[in-house]
Design an enzyme around this catalytic site. Structure first.
Site, PDB file in Angstrom:
ATOM      1  CE  LYS A  54     -50.450  35.093   6.157  1.00 45.37           C
ATOM      2  NZ  LYS A  54     -51.386  34.004   5.439  1.00 45.37           N
ATOM      3  CD  GLN A  98     -53.586  30.813   5.927  1.00 50.50           C
ATOM      4  OE1 GLN A  98     -53.138  32.130   6.311  1.00 50.50           O
ATOM      5  NE2 GLN A  98     -52.726  30.161   5.283  1.00 50.50           N
ATOM      6  CG  ASP A 121     -53.299  36.996   0.433  1.00 46.50           C
ATOM      7  OD1 ASP A 121     -52.134  37.175   0.340  1.00 46.50           O
ATOM      8  OD2 ASP A 121     -53.637  35.573   0.523  1.00 46.50           O
TER       9      ASP A 121
END
Length: 281
Positions: A54, A98, A121
């Site tokens: 990413k 994450q 996200d």
């Protein structure tokens, strides 16, 4: 096999990123650099790889990648304090935690600490609710990627029967809602579903999001169905038996180079969207 449509995610991702270039340049001309903060807790190799991928994707597009690496022993409270600091930082436009996180952390509490304006996200409950009502700025990235692939290849959704295998809050559930909001008839299946094969034989669109390698069998797929494989398992294996499903499907995403690249491109898009909203020119 010439009549089979391979849904090339890399091609879709490139199209998304190409559109982002001029927007990033326009922000730069105004003195604004889109910034995505990625938080990695612990030293899980797979998570480290995802965060690095990413970060590299950000840099190639001119987006700043702010990497925060925290010790795996951190408490939920201390993690939330880090997230709160990022919420308050005007130079950070998107926050990505994450997952999975170490067992001692309340993952849901950590997700909920992310500001909705920076939840690029799509992990917060508010973001999920907005997606359910069809007006989320930043729906979960993998579901949004699946929809982007369908739209790029102009695959009809309205009136079709979609069967989603998986019900996670960041994949199965939100993609079911997104398909429903586009006037598909949606069946959501999961580990307790009985007669799963019979369900799949009724599907015009199949979304595999179960997290089990080669789980969806070719004989379960109706002739001419569209198959979107959102799984990624060790050995570059998806959630569907690719060759067997390819024999029956009219269109299918490969693994790798299917949903994955579009998921990352969607994250970049959401970060640029957030930069434009949080720092209007």
């Amino acid at each position: 096999m010439t009549d089979k449509l391979i849904l090339d995610g890399a091609r879709v991702a490139d199209a998304i990123k190409e559109q982002l270039k001029t927007r990033v340049e326009a922000l730069g001309a105004a003195g604004i650099v889109p910034c995505l903060a990625t938080i990695l807790v612990g030293d899980d190799p797979a998570s480290e790889t995802y965060v690095r991928m990413k970060g590299n994707a950000c840099r190639r597009l001119g987006i700043e990648s702010k990497r925060i690496h925290l010790d795996r022993s951190i408490s939920t409270e201390d993690l939330i304090a880090v997230i709160t600091q990022l919420n308050r930082d005007p130079l950070v436009h998107g926050i990505l935690l994450q997952h999975p996180v170490p067992h001692q952390i309340d993952e849901r509490a950590a997700f909920e600490a992310i500001s909705i304006q920076k939840d690029v996200d799509g992990v917060t409950a508010l973001g999920f609710a907005q997606n359910a009502f069809g007006y989320a700025d930043y729906p979960s990235c993998t579901p949004a990627a699946i929809m982007a692939i369908l739209d790029y290849y102009q695959i009809p959704i309205e009136g079709k029967h979609a069967v989603v295998v998986g019900r996670s809050p960041i994949l199965g559930k939100p993609v079911s809602l997104m398909l429903l909001n586009r006037n598909a008839t949606v069946t959501t299946c999961h580990s307790k579903t009985q007669n799963l094969a019979d369900m799949l034989k009724l599907a015009d669109i199949v979304v595999a999001a179960v997290g089990k390698p080669s789980f969806i069998q070719g004989e379960w797929i109706r002739e001419g169905a569209v198959v979107l494989d959102a799984g990624y398992n060790p050995g570059n294996v998806g959630d569907v038996d690719y060759e067997a499903c390819l024999a029956r499907a009219s269109a299918i995403t490969p693994v790798p180079a299917g949903v994955g690249p579009v998921t990352i491109a969607t994250l970049l898009k959401h970060t640029v969207d957030a930069a434009e909203k949080l720092a209007p020119m």
